[in-house]
Write an enzyme that holds these catalytic residues in place. Structure first.
Site, PDB file in Angstrom:
ATOM      1  N   LYS A 111       0.618  -1.521   0.037  1.00  0.00           N
ATOM      2  CA  LYS A 111      -0.191   0.146   0.370  1.00  0.00           C
ATOM      3  C   LYS A 111       0.737   1.008   0.231  1.00  0.00           C
ATOM      4  O   LYS A 111       0.645   2.060  -0.782  1.00  0.00           O
ATOM      5  CB  LYS A 111      -0.228   0.216   1.217  1.00  0.00           C
ATOM      6  CG  LYS A 111      -2.078  -0.895   1.508  1.00  0.00           C
ATOM      7  CD  LYS A 111      -3.016  -0.661   0.643  1.00  0.00           C
ATOM      8  CE  LYS A 111      -4.343  -0.900   0.238  1.00  0.00           C
ATOM      9  NZ  LYS A 111      -5.016  -2.129   1.173  1.00  0.00           N
ATOM     10  N   LYS A 194      -4.650 -12.519  -7.804  1.00  0.00           N
ATOM     11  CA  LYS A 194      -5.458 -11.873  -7.351  1.00  0.00           C
ATOM     12  C   LYS A 194      -6.906 -11.858  -7.635  1.00  0.00           C
ATOM     13  O   LYS A 194      -6.710 -10.572  -8.507  1.00  0.00           O
ATOM     14  CB  LYS A 194      -5.115 -12.069  -5.471  1.00  0.00           C
ATOM     15  CG  LYS A 194      -5.363 -11.241  -4.884  1.00  0.00           C
ATOM     16  CD  LYS A 194      -5.646 -10.695  -3.531  1.00  0.00           C
ATOM     17  CE  LYS A 194      -5.639  -9.344  -2.887  1.00  0.00           C
ATOM     18  NZ  LYS A 194      -5.595  -9.232  -1.868  1.00  0.00           N
ATOM     19  N   LYS A 197     -10.038  -5.624  -5.268  1.00  0.00           N
ATOM     20  CA  LYS A 197     -10.112  -4.439  -5.670  1.00  0.00           C
ATOM     21  C   LYS A 197      -9.696  -2.873  -6.551  1.00  0.00           C
ATOM     22  O   LYS A 197      -9.591  -2.702  -7.500  1.00  0.00           O
ATOM     23  CB  LYS A 197     -11.129  -3.802  -4.900  1.00  0.00           C
ATOM     24  CG  LYS A 197     -12.663  -3.548  -4.174  1.00  0.00           C
ATOM     25  CD  LYS A 197     -13.512  -2.929  -5.805  1.00  0.00           C
ATOM     26  CE  LYS A 197     -14.378  -2.512  -6.555  1.00  0.00           C
ATOM     27  NZ  LYS A 197     -15.486  -2.197  -5.023  1.00  0.00           N
TER      28      LYS A 197
END
Ligand code: TYM
Length: 329
Positions: A111, A194, A197
């Site tokens: 992130k 994967k 979002k």
């Protein structure tokens, strides 16, 4: 009955990763465990969503939980932000958690790379908030997908450390829970690891048949096997992973044989896969629309859930305060 807790961040609609990685377990566990399922709206603040988006997304997830079969008579369904006790526990856990171990969490590093202008303290302490969500109900089992393993390890560390510091045996160490032999990771069909979002490769429960078909037909493949019984490359493995989850065993076997004798036609496989995904999601989609329209029911479910969740949270927190050496309220 053993306590079970899990949650999902309200960042839009539920996708098949959420569904097969977590929500199907939620539904199956309701009869045999003391289940609490929440909407992790505090966790979604790390990316600074607009107030109106939070409102809309939390309602969406709540309607989707119910549409998937979570029954508010059997499970406690609540919004994380309705249970302020979680925040007090979060603060205590933060006091026992070290900067180095939080900085080493892979999702934090990812992130931080993706949003370099917004590496906030909430992002860093995301795992301790998640630990507080779980420990506030002294849960033993947490149904989650494979991507949450490191966060779960942190939750166990928080439980262990609290017990050690205060010389108590208060928090049980929560374990990830899944019905399959091992944790599930639903892949993206775009060749990335994967479905997620932020990966932008999701098939949503809410998607209509046409959209699902379009997304599946676009799935990345290769030029096909050239030798019988060869090992499948990652992108083909991904298609079979899906097939194994949504299709009948005979269908999987049929395409396995076609792969093994090199006569596989990816177009046929994708058509079948799309059809089987649609078979799964169509009835859910109809219920999502019904529940989304029933705002009064959603309000009642959240209100009732908040009350029950707070009752459980208050009990834990009262004991935690006593253990730490604070007076009771
Ligand atoms: P979140 O919102 O990213 O995802 C919700 C759930 O869906 C699972 N999941 C997947 N499983 C398999 N394959 C995928 N591609 C996939 N994508 C998502 C996740 O494993 C998760 O179970 N940190 C959590 C939310 C949370 C939480 C908690 C969970 C906050 N507090 C306490 C359990 C207990 C999260 O970000 O999930």
């Amino acid at each position: 009955m053993e306590n079970v807790v899990s949650g999902i961040r309200p960042t839009g609609n539920l996708h098949l990763g959420n569904y097969f990685g977590a929500v199907t377990s939620f539904v199956k566990m309701q009869d045999d465990y003391n289940c609490k399922f929440f909407i992790a709206d505090w966790h979604s603040l790390t990316t600074h969503p607009k107030p109106e988006d939070i409102q809309a997304s939390t309602n969406t997830i709540l309607a989707e939980y119910l549409a998937c079969g979570i029954d508010p008579e059997k499970s406690v369904v609540y919004m994380q932000s309705d249970v302020p006790e979680v925040l007090e526990l979060y603060m205590y856990l933060n006091m026992n958690t070290y900067l180095g171990e939080l900085e080493r969490v892979t999702t934090f590093k990812e992130k931080a790379r993706k949003q370099p202008d917004n590496v906030n303290a909430g992002l860093l302490t995301y795992p301790t908030l998640m630990a507080a969500d779980i420990l506030i109900h002294r849960a033993l089992k947490v149904p989650v997908g494979k991507d949450q393993e490191q966060n779960m390890e942190m939750a166990r560390k928080c439980a262990r450390r609290f017990n050690n510091i205060y010389g108590v045996d208060f928090f049980p160490e929560p374990q990830s829970f899944y019905f399959a032999k091992e944790a599930i990771k639903i892949p993206g069909l775009d060749g990335s690891g994967k479905m997620g979002k932020s990966e932008g490769n999701c098939i949503y429960l809410k998607d209509d048949a046409k959209t699902i078909q379009k997304k599946v037909m676009k799935a990345v493949t290769d030029s096909g096997p050239t030798e019988p019984n060869s090992e499948k490359p990652e992108v083909i493995k991904n298609l079979f992973t899906f097939l194994n989850i949504v299709s009948a065993p005979e269908t999987v076997q049929f395409f396995e044989e076609k792969w093994n004798d090199c006569s596989i036609r990816y177009g046929d496989l994708k058509k079948q896969l799309a059809q089987d995904i649609i078979g799964y999601t169509e009835p859910i989609r109809e219920r999502i629309n019904e529940y989304s329209a029933n705002k009064e029911l959603l309000r009642k479910v959240a209100e009732q859930g908040a009350e029950k969740a707070r009752e459980s949270a208050r009990q834990t927190l009262a004991e935690v305060r006593q253990i730490i050496g604070f007076k009771q309220y």
